[in-house]
Design an enzyme around this catalytic site. Structure first.
Site, PDB file in Angstrom:
ATOM      1  N   MET A   1     -12.050   4.430  -0.255  1.00 26.37           N
ATOM      2  CA  MET A   1     -12.745   4.674   1.016  1.00 26.37           C
ATOM      3  C   MET A   1     -13.454   6.011   0.858  1.00 26.37           C
ATOM      4  O   MET A   1     -13.063   7.027   1.448  1.00 26.37           O
ATOM      5  CB  MET A   1     -11.719   4.686   2.159  1.00 26.37           C
TER       6      MET A   1
ATOM      7  N   ASP B   1      -4.677   3.652  -1.767  1.00 26.81           N
ATOM      8  CA  ASP B   1      -5.770   4.006  -0.861  1.00 26.81           C
ATOM      9  C   ASP B   1      -6.287   5.406  -1.167  1.00 26.81           C
ATOM     10  O   ASP B   1      -5.582   6.391  -0.974  1.00 26.81           O
ATOM     11  CB  ASP B   1      -5.277   3.949   0.590  1.00 26.81           C
TER      12      ASP B   1
ATOM     13  N   HIS C   1      -1.338  -1.344  -4.195  1.00 31.45           N
ATOM     14  CA  HIS C   1      -2.594  -0.993  -3.540  1.00 31.45           C
ATOM     15  C   HIS C   1      -2.585   0.519  -3.301  1.00 31.45           C
ATOM     16  O   HIS C   1      -1.653   1.051  -2.685  1.00 31.45           O
ATOM     17  CB  HIS C   1      -2.674  -1.752  -2.216  1.00 31.45           C
TER      18      HIS C   1
ATOM     19  N   MET D   1     -11.272  -5.897   5.574  1.00 19.74           N
ATOM     20  CA  MET D   1     -10.467  -4.924   6.322  1.00 19.74           C
ATOM     21  C   MET D   1     -10.076  -5.558   7.651  1.00 19.74           C
ATOM     22  O   MET D   1     -10.934  -5.955   8.442  1.00 19.74           O
ATOM     23  CB  MET D   1     -11.257  -3.646   6.588  1.00 19.74           C
TER      24      MET D   1
ATOM     25  N   GLY E   1      -8.860   4.059   7.177  1.00 19.49           N
ATOM     26  CA  GLY E   1      -8.559   5.478   7.319  1.00 19.49           C
ATOM     27  C   GLY E   1      -7.095   5.778   7.588  1.00 19.49           C
ATOM     28  O   GLY E   1      -6.610   6.839   7.227  1.00 19.49           O
TER      29      GLY E   1
ATOM     30  N   SER F   1       0.853  -1.186   0.000  1.00 14.29           N
ATOM     31  CA  SER F   1       0.000   0.000   0.000  1.00 14.29           C
ATOM     32  C   SER F   1       0.889   1.236   0.000  1.00 14.29           C
ATOM     33  O   SER F   1       1.669   1.443   0.935  1.00 14.29           O
ATOM     34  CB  SER F   1      -0.893   0.007   1.244  1.00 14.29           C
TER      35      SER F   1
ATOM     36  N   ASP G   1      -6.573  -6.523   4.166  1.00 12.83           N
ATOM     37  CA  ASP G   1      -5.966  -5.185   4.130  1.00 12.83           C
ATOM     38  C   ASP G   1      -5.896  -4.583   5.521  1.00 12.83           C
ATOM     39  O   ASP G   1      -6.924  -4.304   6.138  1.00 12.83           O
ATOM     40  CB  ASP G   1      -6.797  -4.282   3.203  1.00 12.83           C
TER      41      ASP G   1
HETATM   42  C1  DX5 Z   1      -6.220   1.576   5.740  1.00 10.11           C
HETATM   43  C2  DX5 Z   1      -5.774   1.213   4.353  1.00 10.11           C
HETATM   44  C3  DX5 Z   1      -4.721   0.180   4.281  1.00 10.11           C
HETATM   45  C4  DX5 Z   1      -3.443   0.607   4.899  1.00 10.11           C
HETATM   46  C5  DX5 Z   1      -2.581  -0.568   5.117  1.00 10.11           C
HETATM   47  O1  DX5 Z   1      -7.291   2.436   5.661  1.00 10.11           O
HETATM   48  O2  DX5 Z   1      -6.878   0.726   3.615  1.00 10.11           O
HETATM   49  O3  DX5 Z   1      -4.502  -0.184   2.927  1.00 10.11           O
HETATM   50  O4  DX5 Z   1      -2.741   1.511   4.085  1.00 10.11           O
HETATM   51  O5  DX5 Z   1      -1.471  -0.113   5.781  1.00 10.11           O
HETATM   52  P1  DX5 Z   1      -0.797  -0.937   6.958  1.00 10.11           P
HETATM   53  O6  DX5 Z   1      -0.152  -2.117   6.309  1.00 10.11           O
HETATM   54  O7  DX5 Z   1       0.172   0.039   7.500  1.00 10.11           O
HETATM   55  O8  DX5 Z   1      -1.869  -1.333   7.910  1.00 10.11           O
HETATM   56 ZN    ZN Z   2      -6.399  -0.154   1.646  1.00  7.36          ZN
END
Ligand code: DX5
Ligand code: ZN
Length: 240
Positions: free
Chosen positions: A85, A52, A50, A154, A159, A26, A192
């Site tokens: 999101m 976000d 990925h 999730m 967030g 991500s 995720d």
């Molecule tokens: C959270 C995101 C994730 C996040 C994952 O809202 O959807 O994709 O970036 O990051 P880590 O691996 O740091 O939890």
């Molecule tokens: Zn994500």
């Protein structure tokens, strides 16, 4: 991601439970001032990126949108999977596609009737998917799995990056694995949030096909080595 078959409806699909898990860093955890370099550093060792997208409304944070996706598109040929999101994903399907994304996922909590979103995304050439937040049961997305390239569990509250993996996510992954396999579906399961060297293998063993890892990869001193270490852990028979 290369899709292997095509249904009459045109939903491109994958074989159930991939033989190897895919690793999707991500970029939320990358240094945005050096995003191109950060991507180049991991590009040869990861399977997809990925991205976000946060609107400050569906989630309290704001991250990035189509202009940044377009810049990432110029930087890499990797599959770009946009995790949206956002409150109104349908409104942004065209913009996300025009920016160069390959996949787009939206939250079932944002689109209780997700069919217009899923159809619209597919129509413009995006691989569509749905995401469930920690409090949302898997049943919320089951009626739509046959229209989804992937379903995303999730494992943190959406967030923010850098949160701890919620252990109850394992049960949800396993439930979806059972539903997808017993239904003969080809939907990938993605997990995720909080995926790292400790949590990747339990998530994989529960049935996840795609592992999203932000902080664990881009927060590492040596991201490519960490991705390699994660693959080694995934392939080992040790218990974490
Ligand atoms: C959270 C995101 C994730 C996040 C994952 O809202 O959807 O994709 O970036 O990051 P880590 O691996 O740091 O939890
Ligand atoms: Zn994500």
């Amino acid at each position: 991601m290369t899709r292997e078959t095509s249904t009459p409806e045109g939903v491109r699909t994958l074989a159930p439970m991939r033989s190897s898990a895919l690793i999707a860093p991500s970029i939320l955890a990358a240094d945005f001032a050096h995003l191109g370099d950060e991507i180049d550093r991991v590009a040869s060792v990861v399977d997809l990126l990925h991205i976000d997208v946060m609107d400050g409304h569906f989630v309290p944070n704001i991250s990035l949108g189509p202009p940044v996706i377009a810049s990432v598109r110029k930087q890499t040929d990797l599959f770009l999977d946009c995790h949206c999101m956002i409150t109104d994903p349908l409104r942004y399907v065209d913009a996300i596609r025009e920016a160069g994304a390959d996949g787009m996922t939206a939250h079932i909590e944002a689109v209780p009737d997700p069919i217009p979103f899923l159809d619209s995304a597919l129509d413009v050439g995006l691989e569509p998917g749905l995401v469930i937040n920690p409090p949302t049961p898997v049943e919320a997305v089951v009626p739509y799995l046959d229209r989804c390239s992937k379903v995303v569990v999730m494992s943190v509250h959406p967030g923010f990056g850098g949160q701890a993996f919620l252990p109850e996510s394992i049960r949800k992954i396993a439930e979806l694995r059972e539903i997808i396999d017993s239904g003969g579906l080809r939907t990938d399961i993605e997990v995720d949030g909080g995926v790292d060297l400790q949590t990747a293998k339990p998530a994989r063993d529960a049935g996840a096909d795609i592992l999203v890892a932000g902080t664990a990869v881009f927060g590492a001193v040596d991201p490519p080595t960490t991705v390699g270490d994660m693959r080694t852990k995934l392939e080992s028979s040790e218990r974490p």
